[in-house]
Design a protein around this motif. Sequence first.
Motif, PDB file in Angstrom:
ATOM      1  N   GLN A  35     -21.697   2.191  24.632  1.00 56.25           N
ATOM      2  CA  GLN A  35     -22.246   3.618  24.127  1.00 56.25           C
ATOM      3  C   GLN A  35     -21.115   4.233  23.682  1.00 56.25           C
ATOM      4  O   GLN A  35     -21.087   4.931  23.543  1.00 56.25           O
ATOM      5  CB  GLN A  35     -23.475   4.634  25.318  1.00 56.25           C
ATOM      6  CG  GLN A  35     -24.826   3.266  24.672  1.00 56.25           C
ATOM      7  CD  GLN A  35     -25.401   3.742  23.166  1.00 56.25           C
ATOM      8  OE1 GLN A  35     -25.550   5.071  22.528  1.00 56.25           O
ATOM      9  NE2 GLN A  35     -26.476   2.679  22.744  1.00 56.25           N
ATOM     10  N   ALA A  36     -20.440   3.774  24.788  1.00 53.07           N
ATOM     11  CA  ALA A  36     -19.162   5.263  24.612  1.00 53.07           C
ATOM     12  C   ALA A  36     -18.313   4.655  23.908  1.00 53.07           C
ATOM     13  O   ALA A  36     -17.855   5.530  22.753  1.00 53.07           O
ATOM     14  CB  ALA A  36     -17.870   4.672  26.350  1.00 53.07           C
ATOM     15  N   ASN A  54     -12.855   8.463  29.742  1.00 51.72           N
ATOM     16  CA  ASN A  54     -13.309   8.902  30.590  1.00 51.72           C
ATOM     17  C   ASN A  54     -13.263   9.553  31.651  1.00 51.72           C
ATOM     18  O   ASN A  54     -11.944   9.724  31.324  1.00 51.72           O
ATOM     19  CB  ASN A  54     -13.900   7.652  30.494  1.00 51.72           C
ATOM     20  CG  ASN A  54     -13.641   6.980  31.578  1.00 51.72           C
ATOM     21  OD1 ASN A  54     -12.582   6.437  32.341  1.00 51.72           O
ATOM     22  ND2 ASN A  54     -14.114   5.548  31.536  1.00 51.72           N
ATOM     23  N   ALA A  55     -14.254   9.768  32.596  1.00 46.32           N
ATOM     24  CA  ALA A  55     -13.326  10.460  33.840  1.00 46.32           C
ATOM     25  C   ALA A  55     -12.976   9.598  34.455  1.00 46.32           C
ATOM     26  O   ALA A  55     -11.771  10.873  34.380  1.00 46.32           O
ATOM     27  CB  ALA A  55     -14.906  10.363  33.955  1.00 46.32           C
ATOM     28  N   LYS A 102      -8.684  11.734  35.210  1.00 45.11           N
ATOM     29  CA  LYS A 102      -8.823  11.766  36.552  1.00 45.11           C
ATOM     30  C   LYS A 102      -7.562  11.121  36.884  1.00 45.11           C
ATOM     31  O   LYS A 102      -6.055  12.008  37.755  1.00 45.11           O
ATOM     32  CB  LYS A 102      -9.941  10.750  37.396  1.00 45.11           C
ATOM     33  CG  LYS A 102      -9.581  11.433  39.459  1.00 45.11           C
ATOM     34  CD  LYS A 102     -10.971  10.962  40.292  1.00 45.11           C
ATOM     35  CE  LYS A 102     -10.128  10.982  41.477  1.00 45.11           C
ATOM     36  NZ  LYS A 102     -11.626  10.136  41.869  1.00 45.11           N
ATOM     37  N   LEU A 103      -7.186   9.582  36.914  1.00 52.79           N
ATOM     38  CA  LEU A 103      -5.703   8.748  37.428  1.00 52.79           C
ATOM     39  C   LEU A 103      -4.759   9.471  36.624  1.00 52.79           C
ATOM     40  O   LEU A 103      -3.440   9.213  36.730  1.00 52.79           O
ATOM     41  CB  LEU A 103      -6.297   7.362  36.990  1.00 52.79           C
ATOM     42  CG  LEU A 103      -6.447   7.513  38.058  1.00 52.79           C
ATOM     43  CD1 LEU A 103      -7.076   5.354  38.222  1.00 52.79           C
ATOM     44  CD2 LEU A 103      -6.293   7.215  39.264  1.00 52.79           C
ATOM     45  N   ASP A 161     -14.343   2.864  35.504  1.00 56.13           N
ATOM     46  CA  ASP A 161     -14.116   2.104  34.971  1.00 56.13           C
ATOM     47  C   ASP A 161     -12.855   2.607  33.675  1.00 56.13           C
ATOM     48  O   ASP A 161     -12.840   2.931  33.635  1.00 56.13           O
ATOM     49  CB  ASP A 161     -15.756   1.364  34.430  1.00 56.13           C
ATOM     50  CG  ASP A 161     -16.783   0.812  35.329  1.00 56.13           C
ATOM     51  OD1 ASP A 161     -16.343   0.316  35.988  1.00 56.13           O
ATOM     52  OD2 ASP A 161     -17.431   1.175  34.578  1.00 56.13           O
ATOM     53  N   TYR A 162     -12.105   1.241  33.664  1.00 52.32           N
ATOM     54  CA  TYR A 162     -11.521   1.095  32.242  1.00 52.32           C
ATOM     55  C   TYR A 162     -11.800   0.469  31.253  1.00 52.32           C
ATOM     56  O   TYR A 162     -12.724  -0.331  31.139  1.00 52.32           O
ATOM     57  CB  TYR A 162      -9.958   1.016  32.335  1.00 52.32           C
ATOM     58  CG  TYR A 162      -9.605   0.745  32.697  1.00 52.32           C
ATOM     59  CD1 TYR A 162      -8.502   2.269  32.056  1.00 52.32           C
ATOM     60  CD2 TYR A 162      -8.712   1.260  34.156  1.00 52.32           C
ATOM     61  CE1 TYR A 162      -7.802   2.721  32.970  1.00 52.32           C
ATOM     62  CE2 TYR A 162      -7.848   1.396  35.060  1.00 52.32           C
ATOM     63  CZ  TYR A 162      -7.150   2.047  34.685  1.00 52.32           C
ATOM     64  OH  TYR A 162      -6.049   3.251  35.263  1.00 52.32           O
ATOM     65  N   TRP A 163     -12.492   0.667  29.878  1.00 55.61           N
ATOM     66  CA  TRP A 163     -12.968   1.015  28.597  1.00 55.61           C
ATOM     67  C   TRP A 163     -12.426   0.290  27.576  1.00 55.61           C
ATOM     68  O   TRP A 163     -11.572   1.116  27.243  1.00 55.61           O
ATOM     69  CB  TRP A 163     -14.562   1.092  28.467  1.00 55.61           C
ATOM     70  CG  TRP A 163     -15.472   1.139  29.428  1.00 55.61           C
ATOM     71  CD1 TRP A 163     -15.571   0.266  30.494  1.00 55.61           C
ATOM     72  CD2 TRP A 163     -15.848   1.937  29.466  1.00 55.61           C
ATOM     73  NE1 TRP A 163     -16.757   0.416  30.754  1.00 55.61           N
ATOM     74  CE2 TRP A 163     -17.062   1.844  30.503  1.00 55.61           C
ATOM     75  CE3 TRP A 163     -16.688   3.895  29.652  1.00 55.61           C
ATOM     76  CZ2 TRP A 163     -18.370   2.543  30.848  1.00 55.61           C
ATOM     77  CZ3 TRP A 163     -17.749   4.196  29.441  1.00 55.61           C
ATOM     78  CH2 TRP A 163     -18.259   3.197  30.520  1.00 55.61           C
ATOM     79  N   GLN A 164     -11.134  -1.243  27.446  1.00 58.21           N
ATOM     80  CA  GLN A 164     -10.479  -0.670  26.391  1.00 58.21           C
ATOM     81  C   GLN A 164     -11.088  -1.101  24.420  1.00 58.21           C
ATOM     82  O   GLN A 164     -12.438  -1.115  24.665  1.00 58.21           O
ATOM     83  CB  GLN A 164      -9.819  -2.282  26.248  1.00 58.21           C
ATOM     84  CG  GLN A 164      -9.219  -2.928  27.648  1.00 58.21           C
ATOM     85  CD  GLN A 164      -8.346  -3.900  27.727  1.00 58.21           C
ATOM     86  OE1 GLN A 164      -7.325  -4.632  26.851  1.00 58.21           O
ATOM     87  NE2 GLN A 164      -9.486  -4.882  27.933  1.00 58.21           N
ATOM     88  N   ALA A 165     -10.374  -1.000  24.079  1.00 57.91           N
ATOM     89  CA  ALA A 165     -10.900   0.106  22.680  1.00 57.91           C
ATOM     90  C   ALA A 165     -10.003   0.190  21.854  1.00 57.91           C
ATOM     91  O   ALA A 165      -9.692   1.170  21.902  1.00 57.91           O
ATOM     92  CB  ALA A 165     -12.106   0.980  22.970  1.00 57.91           C
ATOM     93  N   GLY A 166     -10.256  -0.013  20.451  1.00 58.03           N
ATOM     94  CA  GLY A 166      -9.243   0.736  19.320  1.00 58.03           C
ATOM     95  C   GLY A 166      -9.450   1.552  18.580  1.00 58.03           C
ATOM     96  O   GLY A 166     -10.870   2.314  18.423  1.00 58.03           O
TER      97      GLY A 166
END
Length: 326
Positions: free
Chosen positions: A216-217, A242-243, A247-248, A293-298
């Motif tokens: 969904q992201a 994302n959040a 933050k980091l 979480d890290y979500w990889q995407a292009g």
Amino acid sequence: MTTAFTRHAQVQVPLICGPMYPCSNPELVAAVSEAGGLGVIQPLSLTYVYGYEYRAGLRYIRSLTSRPVGFNALIEASNRTYLERMKAWIDIALEEGIRFFITSLGDPKWVCERVHAAGGVVYHDVTEAKWAQKGAQGGVDGLIAVNSHAGGHAGSRSAEVLLEELRPFALPVVAAGGIGTPQEFARHIAMGYAAAQLGTRFIATPECKASDAYKQAIVAADEEDIVLTERLTGVPVSVIRNAYVAKLGTRAGPFARWMLRGRRRKHWMRTLYMLNSLRRLRQSLSSGDTSTDYWQAGKSVAGIHEILPAAKIVTTFAAALATITA
């Protein structure tokens, strides 16, 4: 459409489901191949993420489709144990009938020697001409041109500029990055690419084992939501902001930057990053927790607005080729 790539891979559609750690589960790989494209096995995903004994995992994929599948060999040579394991994996893949290989990092010469002896072909990931030169000298049969819109470790050039830079090598070139719609697929083929490699588009499918939150992201994201972070592997990686990322921050810490600048100590830091990223990405695949979480995407997220079956993606993208072949 027949291209140099479809002849090499023995597939109907010049379309690759790119190898993705941790998203390349067997069902996704097989679904793309069964629909006429080329699904590519990512061996760490197969074994470490999804828990298959390696040969048994290959045979499970073959039970889901009789059509060709590919194999991704990440051949960076700094870790001797991993490299020896990769050599064994390639030999077993050849024994199991796989004949299309994509190499990433390192010198692909030894892979080409093994694969060509068995009648197979090797394509090599590149982001610029100097890496294409190394691949060509090693005997590769084609190039995967990773552009600035790709997910994961993206390149720095646009698809147009990179293609022109690689033309002098007279090898088939596959576009990788920024292709989320059938129209973009057709445009890249018309530009002169022999095929296109998609990753992000195939995460947003029922067959992919990523969490619903991750999918969904992707559907909700636009191009400006994709940022480069050094905190995952030590070099810039394309992820969805994302959040957790907000933050980091996206820059490696001062200690990590100091370690990475040292000729000897950088290998220790890279190993630490590699082990940490393997664990973190496997965890983020299914947790759906935007606080960790890290979500990889292009940047292809800009054209992805719904979750679609992998076969539907292959067939609709193939249909778009009629606009350039009619």
